[in-house]
Design an enzyme around this catalytic site. Structure first.
Site, PDB file in Angstrom:
ATOM      1  N   GLU A  41       0.830  -1.219   0.000  1.00 15.43           N
ATOM      2  CA  GLU A  41       0.000   0.000   0.000  1.00 15.43           C
ATOM      3  C   GLU A  41       0.867   1.272   0.000  1.00 15.43           C
ATOM      4  O   GLU A  41       1.926   1.301   0.639  1.00 15.43           O
ATOM      5  CB  GLU A  41      -0.875  -0.013   1.272  1.00 15.43           C
ATOM      6  N   LYS A 109      -9.298   3.114  -2.208  1.00  9.20           N
ATOM      7  CA  LYS A 109      -9.618   2.513  -0.900  1.00  9.20           C
ATOM      8  C   LYS A 109     -10.971   3.027  -0.421  1.00  9.20           C
ATOM      9  O   LYS A 109     -11.208   4.246  -0.380  1.00  9.20           O
ATOM     10  CB  LYS A 109      -8.515   2.882   0.089  1.00  9.20           C
ATOM     11  N   CYS A 143      -5.843  -2.795   2.699  1.00 12.15           N
ATOM     12  CA  CYS A 143      -5.534  -2.750   4.131  1.00 12.15           C
ATOM     13  C   CYS A 143      -6.777  -2.752   5.025  1.00 12.15           C
ATOM     14  O   CYS A 143      -7.443  -3.768   5.142  1.00 12.15           O
ATOM     15  CB  CYS A 143      -4.623  -1.550   4.387  1.00 12.15           C
TER      16      CYS A 143
HETATM   17  N1  LIG Z   1      -3.221   1.312   6.469  1.00  8.83           N
HETATM   18  C1  LIG Z   1      -4.243   0.786   7.085  1.00  8.83           C
HETATM   19  O1  LIG Z   1      -5.362   0.778   6.574  1.00  8.83           O
HETATM   20  C2  LIG Z   1      -3.972   0.167   8.426  1.00  8.83           C
HETATM   21  C3  LIG Z   1      -5.151  -0.612   8.970  1.00  8.83           C
HETATM   22  C4  LIG Z   1      -4.885  -1.106  10.361  1.00  8.83           C
HETATM   23  O2  LIG Z   1      -3.789  -0.958  10.881  1.00  8.83           O
HETATM   24  C5  LIG Z   1      -5.956  -1.764  11.099  1.00  8.83           C
HETATM   25  O3  LIG Z   1      -5.694  -2.143  12.265  1.00  8.83           O
HETATM   26  O4  LIG Z   1      -7.064  -1.936  10.570  1.00  8.83           O
END
Ligand SMILES: NC(=O)CCC(=O)C(=O)O
Length: 266
Positions: A41, A109, A143
């Site tokens: 990412e 996203k 993510c």
């Molecule tokens: N970059 C992110 O979206 C991190 C997501 C994350 O750490 C979580 O716990 O959910």
């Protein structure tokens, strides 16, 4: 399909260094016979969100770079994500290019992660994130999106048999990452190909643990804390076998889920 997962460190707020690093990794993956290469990412800038006005990709640089490389080397690239400036805002954008250098998909996203200030600096994506690589229907989420099972389910219901997950997931919650990914693979009876970065930025240490998980839930690749590329072959026929063994998609009761979903107060 031989997949290469690039578990790399990302230079904070330094796109030039990151483009060079990514190019070196892409070359290494191609030399090792990868058919599809997956990046993490926000690999152009990291989470330098307060500097996006100067740093975010605003002129199509990433798309061109990925398309040119993919075409020159006949390889699919699931381009992780990069910070982009478009439509008057900033986005966390995944570009997917196929082996003839065409753009197979573009996904922003959908769910912004407040603990890393995305809700302050970034816009929310509005598209589903499914795309095709050859005959294979795939999905891409980024993510934090994996904490929303209904979102991954929506991709699976739209035909995705392999779901790619680039990430910058911090080490203190890496247990969540591992369990959520395995759950998403088992419940959707699909492959999950997840690539997290390693290293640190001014606020976080990142947890690596890039993984490829099969539709029955077995972990086929686990990079743990290693910097570099991991490889695994996946065979999409496994998806059909698992879906025959336990026909979860046939047994779903959509009417019940709709009937009992509470209305969201805005
Ligand atoms: N970059 C992110 O979206 C991190 C997501 C994350 O750490 C979580 O716990 O959910």
């Amino acid at each position: 399909m031989k997949i290469a997962c690039v578990q790399m460190n990302i230079a904070f707020g330094d796109p030039e260094t990151n483009f060079q690093r990514v190019e070196d990794y892409l070359r290494e993956a191609v030399e090792n016979g990868a058919e599809t290469i997956v990046l993490p990412e926000m690999w152009n800038t990291g989470y330098a969100l307060t500097d996006l006005e100067q740093l975010a990709d605003h002129d199509g640089r990433t798309e061109k770079f990925l398309r040119d490389f993919a075409k020159a080397h006949s390889v699919n690239i699931v381009g992780g994500s990069v910070s982009t400036k478009k439509n008057g805002g900033f986005y966390n954008t995944m570009y997917i290019v196929d082996q003839i250098g065409e753009l197979a998909g573009e996904y922003d996203k959908a769910h912004r992660f407040g603990l890393m200030d995305e809700h302050i600096h970034l816009e929310e994506g509005q598209s589903l994130g499914t795309f095709k690589l050859g005959d294979a229907v795939c999905g891409g989420v980024i993510c934090y999106d994996i904490r929303f099972p209904e979102w991954i389910r929506t991709q699976a219901l739209n035909g995705a048999k392999v779901i790619f997950v680039p990430a910058e997931w911090p080490a203190p919650r890496i247990d969540h990452w591992r369990v959520l990914l395995q759950a998403r693979a088992i419940e959707n009876q699909c492959f999950i190909v997840a690539v997290n970065r390693i290293g640190s930025d001014p606020k976080n240490d990142f947890g690596g643990s890039s993984m490829i998980i099969a539709p029955w839930g077995e972990v086929r690749l686990d990079l743990q804390q290693e910097e570099g590329i991991g490889y695994a072959e996946i065979d999409l026929n496994e998806v059909e076998e698992v879906r025959k063994r336990i026909p979860v998609f046939d047994d779903r009761r959509e009417i019940l889920y709709k009937e009992f979903t509470p209305a969201k107060a805005d």
